[in-house]
Scaffold this active site. Structure first.
Site, PDB file in Angstrom:
ATOM      1  N   CYS A 205      -3.376  -8.821   4.270  1.00 56.78           N
ATOM      2  CA  CYS A 205      -4.257  -8.841   5.435  1.00 56.78           C
ATOM      3  C   CYS A 205      -5.535  -8.054   5.155  1.00 56.78           C
ATOM      4  O   CYS A 205      -5.484  -6.880   4.803  1.00 56.78           O
ATOM      5  CB  CYS A 205      -3.529  -8.250   6.637  1.00 56.78           C
ATOM      6  SG  CYS A 205      -4.390  -8.522   8.171  1.00 56.78           S
TER       7      CYS A 205
ATOM      8  N   CYS B  42       2.793 -12.417   9.301  1.00 56.44           N
ATOM      9  CA  CYS B  42       3.920 -12.207   8.385  1.00 56.44           C
ATOM     10  C   CYS B  42       3.744 -13.200   7.238  1.00 56.44           C
ATOM     11  O   CYS B  42       2.820 -14.006   7.248  1.00 56.44           O
ATOM     12  CB  CYS B  42       5.274 -12.318   9.096  1.00 56.44           C
ATOM     13  SG  CYS B  42       5.716 -13.945   9.690  1.00 56.44           S
TER      14      CYS B  42
ATOM     15  N   CYS C 273       3.954  -8.297   5.362  1.00 58.47           N
ATOM     16  CA  CYS C 273       3.103  -9.137   4.514  1.00 58.47           C
ATOM     17  C   CYS C 273       2.343  -8.322   3.474  1.00 58.47           C
ATOM     18  O   CYS C 273       1.473  -8.837   2.790  1.00 58.47           O
ATOM     19  CB  CYS C 273       2.151  -9.979   5.348  1.00 58.47           C
ATOM     20  SG  CYS C 273       0.950  -9.047   6.293  1.00 58.47           S
TER      21      CYS C 273
END
Length: 137
Positions: A89, A11, A85
């Site tokens: 990633c 996150c 997020c």
């Protein structure tokens, strides 16, 4: 999976949702699953309301510290679970990715964090059932 599965929770601040998820998975899976968590912009400390909410169910996450998301952590994980997020990633072929839409506990009191904690537990139980299926005789 024939090896010990590994899960990475990501996150933004690595201070609330991902820390609670990692705490639940460590608690429910023991040493059967490798657990990691990280954030795209880690906070200085874990959210005190998240720590309190987890303590209420007997899980101590006071020793956890927010960590910066690094490519190595993604590469070393079988399952990557993101929690708000965005595109921070990195994506690698062969990895399982899930995006869990969860309320952000940042700045919220314990009464708002408890339902988030409980929803995370439900999702962790489903994840565990998939990662570690019970063998039937």
């Amino acid at each position: 999976m024939s090896h010990k599965p590994s899960v990475l929770f990501v996150c933004v601040h690595n201070a609330g949702r991902s820390q609670m998820a990692a705490g639940w998975l460590r608690h429910l899976a023991g040493d059967r699953v490798e657990v990691r968590s990280a954030g795209s912009a880690p906070a200085d400390t874990v959210n005190p309301a998240a720590v309190q909410a987890m303590a209420e169910v007997g899980i101590d996450i006071t020793d956890q510290r927010p960590k910066l998301l690094e490519v190595d952590a993604v590469e070393a994980s079988d399952v990557v679970i993101t929690m708000g997020c965005g595109d921070a990633c990195p994506i690698f072929p062969g990895k399982r990715y899930e995006d869990w839409k969860l309320e952000d506990p940042a700045g919220q009191g314990i009464d708002a964090v408890r339902p988030i904690r409980d929803e995370i537990k439900n999702r962790i139980e489903k994840l565990l059932a998939d990662l570690l299926p019970v063998s039937r005789p």
